[in-house]
Every structure is written in C-alpha cells, then in structure tokens.
Design a protein around this motif. Structure first.
Motif, PDB file in Angstrom:
ATOM      1  N   ASN A 138      46.608  30.560 -33.769  1.00 40.03           N
ATOM      2  CA  ASN A 138      46.861  29.476 -33.430  1.00 40.03           C
ATOM      3  C   ASN A 138      48.327  28.930 -33.089  1.00 40.03           C
ATOM      4  O   ASN A 138      48.629  27.893 -32.789  1.00 40.03           O
ATOM      5  CB  ASN A 138      46.096  28.329 -34.112  1.00 40.03           C
ATOM      6  N   CYS A 139      49.276  29.942 -33.415  1.00 35.40           N
ATOM      7  CA  CYS A 139      50.721  30.022 -33.077  1.00 35.40           C
ATOM      8  C   CYS A 139      51.273  30.768 -32.275  1.00 35.40           C
ATOM      9  O   CYS A 139      52.547  31.065 -31.966  1.00 35.40           O
ATOM     10  CB  CYS A 139      51.369  29.986 -34.701  1.00 35.40           C
ATOM     11  N   ASP A 140      50.348  31.327 -31.253  1.00 30.01           N
ATOM     12  CA  ASP A 140      50.843  32.365 -30.543  1.00 30.01           C
ATOM     13  C   ASP A 140      51.487  31.577 -29.239  1.00 30.01           C
ATOM     14  O   ASP A 140      52.712  31.880 -28.886  1.00 30.01           O
ATOM     15  CB  ASP A 140      49.730  33.123 -29.742  1.00 30.01           C
ATOM     16  N   TYR A 141      51.013  30.304 -28.696  1.00 33.86           N
ATOM     17  CA  TYR A 141      51.917  29.892 -27.676  1.00 33.86           C
ATOM     18  C   TYR A 141      52.915  29.155 -27.935  1.00 33.86           C
ATOM     19  O   TYR A 141      53.899  28.977 -27.356  1.00 33.86           O
ATOM     20  CB  TYR A 141      50.739  28.869 -26.747  1.00 33.86           C
ATOM     21  N   ASP A 142      53.019  28.734 -29.082  1.00 39.72           N
ATOM     22  CA  ASP A 142      54.129  27.959 -29.828  1.00 39.72           C
ATOM     23  C   ASP A 142      55.341  29.171 -29.921  1.00 39.72           C
ATOM     24  O   ASP A 142      56.288  28.641 -29.336  1.00 39.72           O
ATOM     25  CB  ASP A 142      54.020  27.505 -31.178  1.00 39.72           C
ATOM     26  N   THR A 143      54.824  30.246 -30.206  1.00 41.08           N
ATOM     27  CA  THR A 143      55.901  31.331 -30.456  1.00 41.08           C
ATOM     28  C   THR A 143      56.364  31.673 -29.095  1.00 41.08           C
ATOM     29  O   THR A 143      57.511  32.075 -28.826  1.00 41.08           O
ATOM     30  CB  THR A 143      55.467  32.481 -31.198  1.00 41.08           C
ATOM     31  N   TYR A 144      55.636  31.915 -28.209  1.00 41.91           N
ATOM     32  CA  TYR A 144      55.627  32.293 -26.829  1.00 41.91           C
ATOM     33  C   TYR A 144      56.605  31.349 -26.269  1.00 41.91           C
ATOM     34  O   TYR A 144      57.477  31.815 -25.467  1.00 41.91           O
ATOM     35  CB  TYR A 144      54.360  32.555 -26.010  1.00 41.91           C
ATOM     36  N   ARG A 145      56.455  30.046 -26.460  1.00 41.24           N
ATOM     37  CA  ARG A 145      57.363  29.080 -25.623  1.00 41.24           C
ATOM     38  C   ARG A 145      58.654  29.130 -26.124  1.00 41.24           C
ATOM     39  O   ARG A 145      59.650  28.773 -25.270  1.00 41.24           O
ATOM     40  CB  ARG A 145      56.731  27.674 -25.878  1.00 41.24           C
ATOM     41  N   VAL A 146      58.890  29.110 -27.504  1.00 38.91           N
ATOM     42  CA  VAL A 146      60.238  29.207 -27.945  1.00 38.91           C
ATOM     43  C   VAL A 146      60.793  30.382 -27.541  1.00 38.91           C
ATOM     44  O   VAL A 146      62.130  30.411 -27.004  1.00 38.91           O
ATOM     45  CB  VAL A 146      59.968  29.452 -29.501  1.00 38.91           C
ATOM     46  N   ILE A 147      60.197  31.595 -27.392  1.00 37.44           N
ATOM     47  CA  ILE A 147      61.041  32.602 -26.793  1.00 37.44           C
ATOM     48  C   ILE A 147      61.349  32.636 -25.533  1.00 37.44           C
ATOM     49  O   ILE A 147      62.539  32.899 -25.070  1.00 37.44           O
ATOM     50  CB  ILE A 147      60.116  33.976 -27.024  1.00 37.44           C
ATOM     51  N   ARG A 148      60.450  31.972 -24.537  1.00 33.59           N
ATOM     52  CA  ARG A 148      60.734  32.028 -23.145  1.00 33.59           C
ATOM     53  C   ARG A 148      61.589  30.899 -22.988  1.00 33.59           C
ATOM     54  O   ARG A 148      62.516  31.009 -22.081  1.00 33.59           O
ATOM     55  CB  ARG A 148      59.220  31.763 -22.512  1.00 33.59           C
ATOM     56  N   ASP A 149      61.280  29.555 -23.643  1.00 31.53           N
ATOM     57  CA  ASP A 149      62.362  28.354 -22.955  1.00 31.53           C
ATOM     58  C   ASP A 149      63.350  28.036 -23.814  1.00 31.53           C
ATOM     59  O   ASP A 149      64.412  27.491 -23.508  1.00 31.53           O
ATOM     60  CB  ASP A 149      61.204  27.241 -22.957  1.00 31.53           C
ATOM     61  N   ILE A 150      63.394  28.474 -25.032  1.00 34.48           N
ATOM     62  CA  ILE A 150      64.487  28.270 -25.676  1.00 34.48           C
ATOM     63  C   ILE A 150      65.593  29.255 -26.034  1.00 34.48           C
ATOM     64  O   ILE A 150      66.724  29.375 -25.753  1.00 34.48           O
ATOM     65  CB  ILE A 150      64.285  27.765 -27.361  1.00 34.48           C
ATOM     66  N   LEU A 151      64.791  30.588 -26.350  1.00 36.40           N
ATOM     67  CA  LEU A 151      65.849  31.852 -26.589  1.00 36.40           C
ATOM     68  C   LEU A 151      65.984  32.424 -25.039  1.00 36.40           C
ATOM     69  O   LEU A 151      66.861  33.202 -24.898  1.00 36.40           O
ATOM     70  CB  LEU A 151      64.972  32.771 -27.271  1.00 36.40           C
ATOM     71  N   LYS A 152      65.169  31.906 -23.859  1.00 35.36           N
ATOM     72  CA  LYS A 152      65.325  32.406 -22.792  1.00 35.36           C
ATOM     73  C   LYS A 152      65.306  33.788 -22.444  1.00 35.36           C
ATOM     74  O   LYS A 152      65.734  34.821 -21.799  1.00 35.36           O
ATOM     75  CB  LYS A 152      66.780  31.932 -22.197  1.00 35.36           C
ATOM     76  N   GLU A 153      64.320  34.463 -23.148  1.00 41.05           N
ATOM     77  CA  GLU A 153      64.133  36.242 -23.361  1.00 41.05           C
ATOM     78  C   GLU A 153      62.655  36.324 -22.564  1.00 41.05           C
ATOM     79  O   GLU A 153      62.014  35.426 -22.687  1.00 41.05           O
ATOM     80  CB  GLU A 153      64.051  36.551 -24.681  1.00 41.05           C
ATOM     81  N   ASP A 154      62.614  37.569 -22.023  1.00 39.77           N
ATOM     82  CA  ASP A 154      61.230  37.933 -21.606  1.00 39.77           C
ATOM     83  C   ASP A 154      60.235  38.138 -22.709  1.00 39.77           C
ATOM     84  O   ASP A 154      60.672  38.630 -23.561  1.00 39.77           O
ATOM     85  CB  ASP A 154      61.609  39.274 -20.912  1.00 39.77           C
ATOM     86  N   VAL A 155      59.143  37.818 -22.209  1.00 39.69           N
ATOM     87  CA  VAL A 155      57.832  37.680 -23.152  1.00 39.69           C
ATOM     88  C   VAL A 155      56.627  37.736 -22.645  1.00 39.69           C
ATOM     89  O   VAL A 155      56.535  36.900 -21.585  1.00 39.69           O
ATOM     90  CB  VAL A 155      58.205  36.531 -24.309  1.00 39.69           C
ATOM     91  N   ARG A 156      55.734  38.368 -23.400  1.00 31.31           N
ATOM     92  CA  ARG A 156      54.336  38.369 -22.870  1.00 31.31           C
ATOM     93  C   ARG A 156      53.506  38.205 -24.047  1.00 31.31           C
ATOM     94  O   ARG A 156      53.759  38.484 -25.117  1.00 31.31           O
ATOM     95  CB  ARG A 156      53.908  39.449 -21.921  1.00 31.31           C
TER      96      ARG A 156
END
Length: 229
Positions: A12-30
């Motif tokens: 239940n924290c997968d999308y939270d983690t995904y969003r932080v990596i994509r939108d805050i860290l600006k890194e490629d993620v899947r």
C-alpha cells in the motif's frame, strides 16, 4: 538511474514511493509485479511498505517466496541496490537477504508517528548524504517492527558497520524511552555484509516533502542516486 518499485498483493506504499521517485527525485522508475523475474533494466529495487499477502503466517513470509523476491536475491547477489521499507524490511529478513527477524512490537500495539533516528554509519550507498550522528525525523507505521538478532550475529554486524539507523530522541540520545517497538539496541535499519541491501522500518517516502512535516527521507533516497553516479 532506473528504479523499480515492487508490487505485491497488499502493498500500500508502492504508488507513494513511485511518485516520490518520479516527481520529486525526477528519476526513471517502473512498478514491478510480484510475478516478474527480469530485473535486468534496473539499478535499484525498492520493496515498499504495506501488508503483502495480508501478513498471513508472518509479515513478509509469503512475499519472500514469490518469483519477484527470487529475482531480487539474484539481483542483490550481482551487486544491485535493494532497499526494503517497513514491510519490505520484513520481506528481506524472511528471504534471508538480511539477518535477524521483525517481531511484534513489545507493547502489542500498532505505532504510527514521526520518529527520530540517529545515523550510525554514513559510509553506505543509502546514507552517504548524511553525517555520522546526524538525527533524522522520519515517520514509522508498523505493528511488527521489533528487530531481533542473536548476540553473535549482532556483534559481527556491529563490527562490520551494518547497523545504519537507531531510534533516538530529538537530541540523538539512544534511550529506552525513544525505542518505539522494543528493537534490540534501538535498531531501526541495517544492511547486509556487502552493504548493497538495506532494510529499515521508517518510511523515507513519507518524509520527502515539506508539507508532510519533514524532508529528511530525501537524505536516504538521494544517497542511493549519489552512490550510483
């Protein structure tokens, strides 16, 4: 750098983690389905928090026997970075990628709050943006965060610098009152011997924006990027 965020039934924290990596860290993620086995396109795998498979048997037990976790073992053996957060930490211990076990909190209650942590070793891929002794404020949310390991293994871990985070008060003091779950020696986060696998009970993805009250989780997440570069 390419991150992968594991998705098990009950995460239940997968999308939270995904969003932080994509939108805050600006890194490629899947996102990575628990049935996947090909991680060859990734540099770091994140096992997020939640209740994988409903925490049946023990937290992390069933997830530890999925195709994805088998692939994570191979990925880690080849030197890939792996970070397990909360339930992800439980999965890593159940899969024997990290020593010890996470038991029910000593008081038998679920605990959810901001928690102070002292950085014990800044010379790792997960803490290189910190200083030894630095105090971080990162939320915790768990029922089974009581870390235990036998004394002989603990001595080896201490000698090898594998104890990375300890629960502390706001001044960095390691006290019984500052321990939220009964973890042995206030341990909140550890690595494997090679220091490419990291497990921690606190949630750095919940401490990545000032609106949430703390951005201290970015010290950990940005450390991974720095270590890769």
């Amino acid at each position: 750098m390419k991150f992968g965020v594991a998705v098990y039934p009950g995460s239940n924290c997968d999308y939270d983690t995904y969003r932080v990596i994509r939108d805050i860290l600006k890194e490629d993620v899947r996102l990575i389905d628990y049935r996947e086995t090909d991680l060859s396109d990734l540099d770091c795998v994140v096992l997020p928090g939640g209740f994988s498979f409903g925490d049946y048997l023990r937290p992390g037990t069933l997830a530890a026997h999925t195709p994805l976790t088998g692939a994570v073992k191979e990925f880690a053996d080849k030197g890939g970075f792996v970070i397990g957060i909360c339930n992800g930490f439980q999965i890593l211990t159940e899969a024997h990628l990290l020593p010890g076990a996470l038991m029910p909190n000593i008081h038998g209650k679920f605990v959810c709050k901001h928690q102070y942590l002292r950085v014990e070793n800044s010379d790792t891929p997960f803490t290189n943006q910190c200083e030894d002794g630095q105090v971080l404020k990162i939320p915790i949310a768990h029922h089974d965060g009581n870390y235990f390991v036998d004394e002989e293994t603990l001595r080896k871990m201490e000698d090898n610098g594998q104890i990375i985070l300890r629960y502390c008060d706001e001044f960095g003091n390691i006290t019984e009152d500052a321990n939220p779950n009964g973890s042995i020696r206030n341990i909140a986060g550890i690595t494997n011997e090679k220091k490419n696998v990291f497990g921690l009970m606190p949630h750095p993805e919940r401490a990545a924006e000032s609106i949430l009250g703390t951005e201290d989780g970015l010290y950990i997440l940005k450390s991974i990027i720095e270590a890769y570069s």
